[in-house]
Each structure stands twice: as C-alpha cells, then as structure tokens.
Design a protein around this motif. Structure first.
Motif, PDB file in Angstrom:
ATOM      1  N   ASP A 194      45.995  46.192  35.599  1.00  0.00           N
ATOM      2  CA  ASP A 194      44.971  46.781  34.736  1.00  0.00           C
ATOM      3  C   ASP A 194      43.613  46.809  35.440  1.00  0.00           C
ATOM      4  O   ASP A 194      42.862  47.792  35.322  1.00  0.00           O
ATOM      5  N   THR A 195      43.311  45.752  36.177  1.00  0.00           N
ATOM      6  CA  THR A 195      42.050  45.697  36.924  1.00  0.00           C
ATOM      7  C   THR A 195      42.027  46.765  38.014  1.00  0.00           C
ATOM      8  O   THR A 195      41.014  47.444  38.217  1.00  0.00           O
ATOM      9  N   ALA A 196      43.150  46.948  38.700  1.00  0.00           N
ATOM     10  CA  ALA A 196      43.234  47.979  39.743  1.00  0.00           C
ATOM     11  C   ALA A 196      43.038  49.363  39.135  1.00  0.00           C
ATOM     12  O   ALA A 196      42.324  50.203  39.707  1.00  0.00           O
TER      13      ALA A 196
ATOM     14  N   LYS B 244      43.365  41.811  42.672  1.00  0.00           N
ATOM     15  CA  LYS B 244      43.988  40.482  42.650  1.00  0.00           C
ATOM     16  C   LYS B 244      42.938  39.397  42.880  1.00  0.00           C
ATOM     17  O   LYS B 244      42.952  38.364  42.208  1.00  0.00           O
ATOM     18  N   ARG B 245      42.011  39.625  43.824  1.00  0.00           N
ATOM     19  CA  ARG B 245      40.942  38.651  44.058  1.00  0.00           C
ATOM     20  C   ARG B 245      40.113  38.434  42.793  1.00  0.00           C
ATOM     21  O   ARG B 245      39.779  37.299  42.440  1.00  0.00           O
ATOM     22  N   LEU B 246      39.784  39.528  42.100  1.00  0.00           N
ATOM     23  CA  LEU B 246      39.021  39.404  40.852  1.00  0.00           C
ATOM     24  C   LEU B 246      39.810  38.655  39.790  1.00  0.00           C
ATOM     25  O   LEU B 246      39.260  37.831  39.059  1.00  0.00           O
ATOM     26  N   ALA B 247      41.095  38.940  39.701  1.00  0.00           N
ATOM     27  CA  ALA B 247      41.937  38.262  38.713  1.00  0.00           C
ATOM     28  C   ALA B 247      42.043  36.773  39.019  1.00  0.00           C
ATOM     29  O   ALA B 247      41.992  35.943  38.107  1.00  0.00           O
ATOM     30  N   VAL B 248      42.180  36.428  40.281  1.00  0.00           N
ATOM     31  CA  VAL B 248      42.245  35.015  40.673  1.00  0.00           C
ATOM     32  C   VAL B 248      40.931  34.329  40.335  1.00  0.00           C
ATOM     33  O   VAL B 248      40.908  33.223  39.789  1.00  0.00           O
ATOM     34  N   LYS B 249      39.828  35.005  40.635  1.00  0.00           N
ATOM     35  CA  LYS B 249      38.507  34.430  40.349  1.00  0.00           C
ATOM     36  C   LYS B 249      38.336  34.191  38.848  1.00  0.00           C
ATOM     37  O   LYS B 249      37.864  33.138  38.433  1.00  0.00           O
ATOM     38  N   SER B 250      38.743  35.158  38.032  1.00  0.00           N
ATOM     39  CA  SER B 250      38.593  34.980  36.585  1.00  0.00           C
ATOM     40  C   SER B 250      39.567  33.929  36.062  1.00  0.00           C
ATOM     41  O   SER B 250      39.237  33.175  35.161  1.00  0.00           O
ATOM     42  N   ALA B 251      40.763  33.840  36.654  1.00  0.00           N
ATOM     43  CA  ALA B 251      41.738  32.833  36.227  1.00  0.00           C
ATOM     44  C   ALA B 251      41.248  31.426  36.568  1.00  0.00           C
ATOM     45  O   ALA B 251      41.548  30.470  35.850  1.00  0.00           O
TER      46      ALA B 251
END
Length: 128
Positions: free
Chosen positions: A12-14, A110-117
């Motif tokens: 979804d972020t992509a 993926k980097r953004l998702a990891v950061k938010s997680a």
C-alpha cells in the motif's frame, strides 16, 4: 532485533508513492488524466464492466486536475482501496515498467514500513 512488517502495508505504501509520482506528473501534464480515462474505459470494456471501482474511478477522473492530484495522494481508506485498481498505472504517458524503478519504490516503501513498525507497540505488528 529484527522487525517484520506487514507485506500488505508495504505494498500500500509503494502504491501511494507511485501515485505521488503520478500526481506530480499530472501537475506538469494534466492530459494524463485523459489517458487514465481511456485506460479505464478499455479495462471496463475488456474485463471489468459492472465493477464498482470503474464508476468510482470515473467519478474521480471527472474532477478538476488539482482535486484528482489531491485524491491520488490521499491516505484515506477509500483511496488506499482504489489505488489497487488504478487506471493510471497502465495509462499511456505513464511508465512504471522499469524493474529497477519498481524495485527502488518497493524498497523505499519497505524502509518506511519498518520505520513505522519500530514505533508501534510490539503486539501491534503483524508479520508477513
């Protein structure tokens, strides 16, 4: 510690990142909206006639370009859902077929998702 993220969230972020790029392109060339309308009509006639997303995208594409750009980059649930069936990604004048570009977008997502997680409570994370 390894942080695992929800693959759906990454995707979804992509898609949001891609549509931000599309919104910028529309700012330079509003005729891309006409290309998306043609793409939507072609998809509707070939495969998706009667699907609700066809009429929803049709309504959205009739808005003024500034509103289309704003909707494309919205984080609301409706647009997250509609980006799954976007007529822009297959429209003439917009090209995301380059594998390296798609890979860079997905890696950034993926980097953004990891950061938010990393900022969520551990129990809130859903591993993919």
């Amino acid at each position: 510690m390894t942080i695992r993220v929800n693959q759906e969230h990454v995707n979804d972020t992509a898609k949001l990142m891609i549509h931000r790029l599309i919104a910028r392109a529309i700012g330079r060339d509003p005729s891309l909206i006409d290309s998306a309308k043609i793409s939507l009509d072609r998809s509707a006639s070939e495969r998706y006639a009667g699907y609700s997303f066809v009429s929803e995208w049709g309504d959205l594409l009739r808005l003024p370009p500034s509103m289309v750009r704003r909707r494309l980059t919205s984080r609301d649930e409706e647009m997250t859902r509609l980006r799954l069936s976007s007529p822009f990604v297959i429209a003439d004048g917009i090209d995301f077929s380059e594998i390296a570009l798609r890979r860079r977008i997905w890696q950034a997502a993926k980097r953004l998702a990891v950061k938010s997680a990393a900022h969520e409570p551990a129990g809130a994370r859903i591993a993919a």
